[in-house]
Scaffold this motif. Structure first.
Motif, mmCIF file in Angstrom:
data_model
loop_
_atom_site.group_PDB
_atom_site.id
_atom_site.type_symbol
_atom_site.label_atom_id
_atom_site.label_comp_id
_atom_site.label_asym_id
_atom_site.label_seq_id
_atom_site.Cartn_x
_atom_site.Cartn_y
_atom_site.Cartn_z
ATOM 1 N N PHE A 38 0.821 -1.185 0.000
ATOM 2 C CA PHE A 38 0.000 0.000 0.000
ATOM 3 C C PHE A 38 0.869 1.256 0.000
ATOM 4 O O PHE A 38 0.588 2.217 -0.716
ATOM 5 C CB PHE A 38 -0.953 -0.029 1.195
ATOM 6 C CG PHE A 38 -1.866 1.152 1.277
ATOM 7 C CD1 PHE A 38 -2.774 1.414 0.273
ATOM 8 C CD2 PHE A 38 -1.825 1.992 2.361
ATOM 9 C CE1 PHE A 38 -3.619 2.509 0.347
ATOM 10 C CE2 PHE A 38 -2.666 3.079 2.458
ATOM 11 C CZ PHE A 38 -3.568 3.344 1.446
ATOM 12 N N ALA A 39 1.919 1.241 0.807
ATOM 13 C CA ALA A 39 2.815 2.394 0.875
ATOM 14 C C ALA A 39 3.507 2.629 -0.463
ATOM 15 O O ALA A 39 3.641 3.769 -0.907
ATOM 16 C CB ALA A 39 3.846 2.198 1.980
ATOM 17 N N LEU A 59 2.782 11.265 4.458
ATOM 18 C CA LEU A 59 2.612 11.301 5.909
ATOM 19 C C LEU A 59 1.137 11.369 6.301
ATOM 20 O O LEU A 59 0.736 10.792 7.313
ATOM 21 C CB LEU A 59 3.384 12.477 6.498
ATOM 22 C CG LEU A 59 4.907 12.340 6.423
ATOM 23 C CD1 LEU A 59 5.578 13.613 6.932
ATOM 24 C CD2 LEU A 59 5.401 11.123 7.184
ATOM 25 N N THR A 60 0.306 12.031 5.487
ATOM 26 C CA THR A 60 -1.128 12.066 5.745
ATOM 27 C C THR A 60 -1.735 10.676 5.615
ATOM 28 O O THR A 60 -2.529 10.248 6.460
ATOM 29 C CB THR A 60 -1.821 13.045 4.777
ATOM 30 O OG1 THR A 60 -1.247 14.339 4.957
ATOM 31 C CG2 THR A 60 -3.315 13.100 5.018
ATOM 32 N N VAL A 61 -1.358 9.968 4.549
ATOM 33 C CA VAL A 61 -1.857 8.602 4.356
ATOM 34 C C VAL A 61 -1.369 7.704 5.488
ATOM 35 O O VAL A 61 -2.129 6.882 6.016
ATOM 36 C CB VAL A 61 -1.427 8.047 2.986
ATOM 37 C CG1 VAL A 61 -1.741 6.574 2.860
ATOM 38 C CG2 VAL A 61 -2.094 8.824 1.872
ATOM 39 N N PHE A 62 -0.117 7.862 5.896
ATOM 40 C CA PHE A 62 0.425 7.066 6.991
ATOM 41 C C PHE A 62 -0.349 7.322 8.280
ATOM 42 O O PHE A 62 -0.691 6.384 9.002
ATOM 43 C CB PHE A 62 1.908 7.364 7.197
ATOM 44 C CG PHE A 62 2.491 6.672 8.388
ATOM 45 C CD1 PHE A 62 2.704 5.301 8.371
ATOM 46 C CD2 PHE A 62 2.808 7.370 9.533
ATOM 47 C CE1 PHE A 62 3.223 4.649 9.472
ATOM 48 C CE2 PHE A 62 3.334 6.732 10.633
ATOM 49 C CZ PHE A 62 3.539 5.364 10.605
ATOM 50 N N GLY A 114 4.648 -3.586 8.064
ATOM 51 C CA GLY A 114 4.572 -3.866 6.634
ATOM 52 C C GLY A 114 4.441 -2.600 5.809
ATOM 53 O O GLY A 114 5.047 -2.484 4.736
ATOM 54 N N PHE A 115 3.686 -1.652 6.295
ATOM 55 C CA PHE A 115 3.525 -0.373 5.593
ATOM 56 C C PHE A 115 4.862 0.346 5.496
ATOM 57 O O PHE A 115 5.278 0.775 4.422
ATOM 58 C CB PHE A 115 2.499 0.487 6.331
ATOM 59 C CG PHE A 115 2.126 1.747 5.612
ATOM 60 C CD1 PHE A 115 1.092 1.737 4.699
ATOM 61 C CD2 PHE A 115 2.794 2.927 5.855
ATOM 62 C CE1 PHE A 115 0.722 2.904 4.030
ATOM 63 C CE2 PHE A 115 2.446 4.089 5.204
ATOM 64 C CZ PHE A 115 1.404 4.081 4.284
ATOM 65 N N LEU A 116 5.555 0.460 6.627
ATOM 66 C CA LEU A 116 6.839 1.162 6.644
ATOM 67 C C LEU A 116 7.914 0.403 5.870
ATOM 68 O O LEU A 116 8.704 1.006 5.131
ATOM 69 C CB LEU A 116 7.287 1.406 8.082
ATOM 70 C CG LEU A 116 6.409 2.370 8.870
ATOM 71 C CD1 LEU A 116 6.845 2.427 10.331
ATOM 72 C CD2 LEU A 116 6.451 3.753 8.246
ATOM 73 N N ALA A 117 7.950 -0.920 6.008
ATOM 74 C CA ALA A 117 8.933 -1.714 5.266
ATOM 75 C C ALA A 117 8.683 -1.616 3.766
ATOM 76 O O ALA A 117 9.636 -1.511 2.975
ATOM 77 C CB ALA A 117 8.883 -3.166 5.719
#
Length: 74
Positions: free
Chosen positions: A1-2, A21-24, A54-57
């Motif tokens: 997703f990221a 950053l908003t999506v995060f 998982g998002f950050l990776a």
């Protein structure tokens, strides 16, 4: 997703951009809500740590991939 979010931003998409950053932040709030309400709504706990990791990776791996392929369309 990221990675998808970064692709949508085009070549200039960065992890520290305002849109990313908003999506995060939105993703984090949704995961927090599912963590708190998941057991009562779904009958099971939600692994928010795995989703956030998982998002950050995914974001970091995509940035590395894009840096190694300077002539790619991403």
């Amino acid at each position: 997703f990221a990675a998808w979010v970064l692709i949508q931003e085009g070549r200039g998409g960065q992890i520290l951009s305002k849109r990313f950053l908003t999506v995060f932040l939105f993703f984090a709030v949704v995961n927090l809500a599912l963590w708190l309400m998941g057991p009562s709504l779904l009958g099971a706990g939600i692994s928010w740590q795995a989703h956030m990791g998982g998002f950050l990776a995914g974001a970091m791996m995509f940035q590395i991939y894009r840096a190694q392929r300077p002539r790619s369309r991403f």
